[in-house]
Design a protein around this motif. Structure first.
Motif, mmCIF file in Angstrom:
data_model
loop_
_atom_site.group_PDB
_atom_site.id
_atom_site.type_symbol
_atom_site.label_atom_id
_atom_site.label_comp_id
_atom_site.label_asym_id
_atom_site.label_seq_id
_atom_site.Cartn_x
_atom_site.Cartn_y
_atom_site.Cartn_z
ATOM 1 N N ALA A 66 -2.560 56.418 20.422
ATOM 2 C CA ALA A 66 -1.233 55.809 20.474
ATOM 3 C C ALA A 66 -0.223 56.806 19.916
ATOM 4 N N TYR A 67 0.996 56.729 20.413
ATOM 5 C CA TYR A 67 2.036 57.656 19.959
ATOM 6 C C TYR A 67 2.653 57.176 18.655
ATOM 7 N N MET A 68 2.677 58.058 17.666
ATOM 8 C CA MET A 68 3.283 57.760 16.366
ATOM 9 C C MET A 68 4.515 58.643 16.206
ATOM 10 N N HIS A 69 5.696 58.033 16.306
ATOM 11 C CA HIS A 69 6.940 58.797 16.299
ATOM 12 C C HIS A 69 7.165 59.547 14.987
ATOM 13 N N LEU A 70 6.754 58.970 13.876
ATOM 14 C CA LEU A 70 6.954 59.646 12.588
ATOM 15 C C LEU A 70 6.223 60.983 12.539
ATOM 16 N N LEU A 71 5.078 61.051 13.217
ATOM 17 C CA LEU A 71 4.292 62.284 13.260
ATOM 18 C C LEU A 71 4.588 63.110 14.513
ATOM 19 N N LYS A 72 5.232 62.461 15.496
ATOM 20 C CA LYS A 72 5.531 63.074 16.798
ATOM 21 C C LYS A 72 4.258 63.556 17.495
ATOM 22 N N GLU A 73 3.227 62.710 17.451
ATOM 23 C CA GLU A 73 1.967 63.033 18.129
ATOM 24 C C GLU A 73 1.177 61.763 18.414
ATOM 25 N N CYS A 74 0.180 61.909 19.268
ATOM 26 C CA CYS A 74 -0.719 60.808 19.590
ATOM 27 C C CYS A 74 -1.848 60.796 18.558
ATOM 28 N N ILE A 75 -2.113 59.615 18.013
ATOM 29 C CA ILE A 75 -3.135 59.476 16.972
ATOM 30 C C ILE A 75 -4.082 58.335 17.350
ATOM 31 N N PRO A 76 -5.253 58.252 16.708
ATOM 32 C CA PRO A 76 -6.167 57.138 16.990
ATOM 33 C C PRO A 76 -5.506 55.790 16.663
ATOM 34 N N TRP A 77 -5.817 54.793 17.480
ATOM 35 C CA TRP A 77 -5.240 53.458 17.283
ATOM 36 C C TRP A 77 -5.493 52.925 15.878
ATOM 37 N N ASP A 78 -6.627 53.231 15.293
ATOM 38 C CA ASP A 78 -6.947 52.733 13.943
ATOM 39 C C ASP A 78 -5.962 53.239 12.894
ATOM 40 N N ASN A 79 -5.343 54.373 13.144
ATOM 41 C CA ASN A 79 -4.389 54.960 12.191
ATOM 42 C C ASN A 79 -2.940 54.627 12.526
ATOM 43 N N TRP A 80 -2.708 54.040 13.702
ATOM 44 C CA TRP A 80 -1.360 53.749 14.156
ATOM 45 C C TRP A 80 -0.771 52.579 13.370
ATOM 46 N N VAL A 81 0.499 52.703 12.991
ATOM 47 C CA VAL A 81 1.199 51.655 12.243
ATOM 48 C C VAL A 81 2.468 51.305 13.012
ATOM 49 N N TRP A 82 2.693 50.001 13.213
ATOM 50 C CA TRP A 82 3.885 49.561 13.920
ATOM 51 C C TRP A 82 5.119 49.876 13.091
ATOM 52 N N LYS A 83 6.166 50.316 13.755
ATOM 53 C CA LYS A 83 7.455 50.561 13.137
ATOM 54 C C LYS A 83 8.521 49.998 14.067
ATOM 55 N N GLN A 84 9.559 49.440 13.516
ATOM 56 C CA GLN A 84 10.659 48.894 14.320
ATOM 57 C C GLN A 84 11.163 49.971 15.271
ATOM 58 N N PRO A 85 11.152 49.697 16.590
ATOM 59 C CA PRO A 85 11.620 50.709 17.550
ATOM 60 C C PRO A 85 13.096 51.031 17.340
ATOM 61 N N GLU A 86 13.402 52.301 17.444
ATOM 62 C CA GLU A 86 14.796 52.767 17.352
ATOM 63 C C GLU A 86 15.144 53.449 18.662
ATOM 64 N N ASN A 87 16.381 53.315 19.062
ATOM 65 C CA ASN A 87 16.824 53.957 20.296
ATOM 66 C C ASN A 87 17.205 55.407 20.039
ATOM 67 N N PRO A 88 16.993 56.260 21.037
ATOM 68 C CA PRO A 88 17.443 57.651 20.923
ATOM 69 C C PRO A 88 18.971 57.691 20.955
ATOM 70 N N PRO A 89 19.574 58.864 20.696
ATOM 71 C CA PRO A 89 21.035 58.950 20.706
ATOM 72 C C PRO A 89 21.693 58.460 22.007
ATOM 73 N N THR A 90 21.065 58.745 23.160
ATOM 74 C CA THR A 90 21.591 58.232 24.433
ATOM 75 C C THR A 90 20.461 57.538 25.182
ATOM 76 N N LEU A 91 20.801 56.503 25.917
ATOM 77 C CA LEU A 91 19.805 55.770 26.693
ATOM 78 C C LEU A 91 19.984 56.015 28.187
ATOM 79 N N ALA A 92 18.871 56.011 28.906
ATOM 80 C CA ALA A 92 18.915 56.195 30.374
ATOM 81 C C ALA A 92 19.335 54.911 31.028
#
Length: 92
Positions: A66-92
C-alpha cells in the motif's frame, strides 16, 4: 413538502459529487512535478506528477503493498497506517 424533499436529495447528491475527489493532482504548479500523492479511494495506488500541466498518472503499488504518503513509498499492508487524505496543491 415534496419540493423540499427533492431539493434536499439533489443538494446532497451535488455535495457528495463535488466533494468526492480521488486526490489526482492537476500538476499545474511546478512544485508538484516529480511528486507523488495518495489515491483517496484505493490505498494500493498513488498519483505521480511527471509533467507540468498534465494531470498526474495513476500508479499501482506491487501486489501486497500500500502507498504510504508520509514515506512516499509502497509498504506492506501490515505497516500501513490510515491518515486523513489531503489534496495536492492543484486538482485535476
Amino acid at each position: 413538502m415534496k419540493f423540499f424533499l427533492c431539493f434536499v436529495v439533489l443538494a446532497t447528491v451535488v455535495f457528495v459529487t463535488v466533494s468526492a475527489t480521488d486526490g489526482r493532482s492537476g500538476c499545474r504548479d511546478p512544485i508538484e512535478v516529480g511528486e507523488t500523492y495518495p489515491h483517496h479511494f484505493d490505498h494500493a495506488k498513488y498519483w505521480y506528477c511527471e509533467t507540468l500541466d498534465v494531470p498526474a498518472t495513476e500508479m499501482q503499488c506491487p501486489h501486497g503493498l500500500a502507498y504510504m504518503h508520509l514515506l512516499k513509498e509502497c509498504i506492506p499492508w501490515d505497516n500501513w497506517v490510515w491518515k486523513q487524505p489531503e489534496n495536492p496543491p492543484t486538482l485535476a
